[in-house]
Each structure stands twice: as structure tokens, then as C-alpha cells.
Enzyme design. Sequence first.
Site, PDB file in Angstrom:
ATOM      1  CE1 TYR A 141      42.367  39.278  37.193  1.00  9.34           C
ATOM      2  CE2 TYR A 141      42.979  39.565  39.760  1.00  9.34           C
ATOM      3  CZ  TYR A 141      42.731  38.753  38.504  1.00  9.34           C
ATOM      4  OH  TYR A 141      42.655  37.511  38.588  1.00  9.34           O
TER       5      TYR A 141
ATOM      6  CB  SER B 184      41.085  37.275  42.115  1.00 12.42           C
ATOM      7  OG  SER B 184      42.155  37.551  42.659  1.00 12.42           O
TER       8      SER B 184
END
Length: 286
Positions: free
Chosen positions: A164, A151
Site C-alpha cells: 500500500y 495517502s
Amino acid sequence: MTMQHPAFAKGHVAVVTGAASGIGLAAAREFARLGLCVVLADLEGDRLEAACQEVRALAAGGEADVVAIATDVSRPDQVESLERAVIQRFGRVHILMNNAGIQPGSSLFGPQANWDSVLAVNLMGVIYGTRTFGPNMMSHKDPALIINTGSKQGITTPPGDPAYNVSKAGVKAFTEALQHELRNTQGCRVTAHLLIPGFVYTALTANGRTEKPAGAWTPEQTVEFMMRSIERGDFYILCPDNDVDRATDERRIAWAAGDIIENRPPLSRWHPDHADAARDFIAKRD
């Protein structure tokens, strides 16, 4: 004209985790269209079964070429069982896409359960998958790929969801180390690739929305970009979207790295003393 990577040959075998929806399902569909045998791995349930039926409808061999295997990638014993089942059915694996991910949200001093689950799935799931499937993929000597879904949040680490960010930063570091290991292993025909999606409209990112925002890409667009990037031999598959082009991503990444080089405060892009300079730097085009 670029040539399709030889790992995507008809009859080869692809394993996709997080395959019941989103990018994973889009990848499974694309692999089936190319004539690969596809294994969809995800948590047990109706979504996985529906995804399997959808992919079987695209596969030349139908049920013979596509199977769903319920797997919790945060459990190493289940990942090992997955690999045994795939080898027993198809003999070998040519594409491993460690894509399963969750994003329940987190705060620095929030519930420990959120941290545990995010790190277990997003980071350890990638590590378990690679370490379990990798040795046999290397030993069969056919061209093969390991694609790990990272990501942009693991690179620029914006505030708001630290668990995250940590998990995806770990995926980046792990996949870089993996590719170094593979390219320095004599006779190895496996390469690693880091998929870095942009804003993609999936169940993970919908946040209650029922229609795709204009700025988001579809999972299919993301997979199409991934395939073209692999054809070129890219390791970093840095995906744009309808809001953010590659030039903007590059400037954001450069600014984040500059925090260390220039000895600025961390996350200076969001710091009141540096936000204006960051905005000007990112907007600049040479």
C-alpha cells in the site's frame, strides 16, 4: 472570501472512480449538489447501483445527469471504454477524480497476489485514468481538475503494509510530475491535485467496526476539506482528522525527510535508537 473553482460550474462533468462508497461516493454527492453531471465508476454490483440512485436523488436532472459505469480501473481497456462512454454521453470531462483504492494488507514476503492487486488498482488505476482522460481534458480548453487520491502512508511510509505504501508513494510522485507537465503546457487549463486523507471511516478502513471511531473523519468532512483546499489552489490537500492536526502531520513528514538528510536508518521513527528523539521532535511546537 474564496471563490468556487470554475471547473465546478453547473452542467460540467465529473468522473469519480471508486465512487460506490467512502470518499468517492461523498465526492459524487457533493458534485451532484453543485449541479454537475456525475459519472460513478466502480466495480459492477449492487453497491454501485445503490450509490448511483443516491446521487441521482441529489441531481437537478436526476437520471439524465448521473450515470454509473462499471469499471475495473486496473484494466486499461476498461478505463478507455469508460472515457469513450462518458464522451459519447456528455461530450467532455471537467473533473477526473482517480480515487479507487484497495487495501487487502501485505507483507514484504507475503502473497504476490496482494502486491499485484494493490499496485494495479491504487497506482496503475491512477496512471491509466490520467493518461486516458487527460489529453481530451487539456484539449477542450475549459477549466478542469484531475484529483488523485494518495495517502499519508505514501509520504511517511510506516511499517505494516509495504505494498500500500509503495502504491501511494507512486501516486504522489506521479501526480507531482503531472502537475509539472500541466503547468508547463501552453494554454492548458487543467490542474492536478493530490488528495492526502487523514483517518477516514470508510469500508476500506472499518476493519470490522460498525461505528465511526472518535478519531476518524467522515468521508463528507474529507470532501469538504478537499473543496476548500481546491478553492485556495492547493496542490497538496493534506487532511487532518480528529486525532491528528496539521502541525503533527508536518512534523512527522519533516522527520521522515530528515532520515535522508541526517543519514539516519530508514523509518527511524520506529527504530529503538531514534524513536524517543522522533517523538520529542514531533511533539515540539515552535
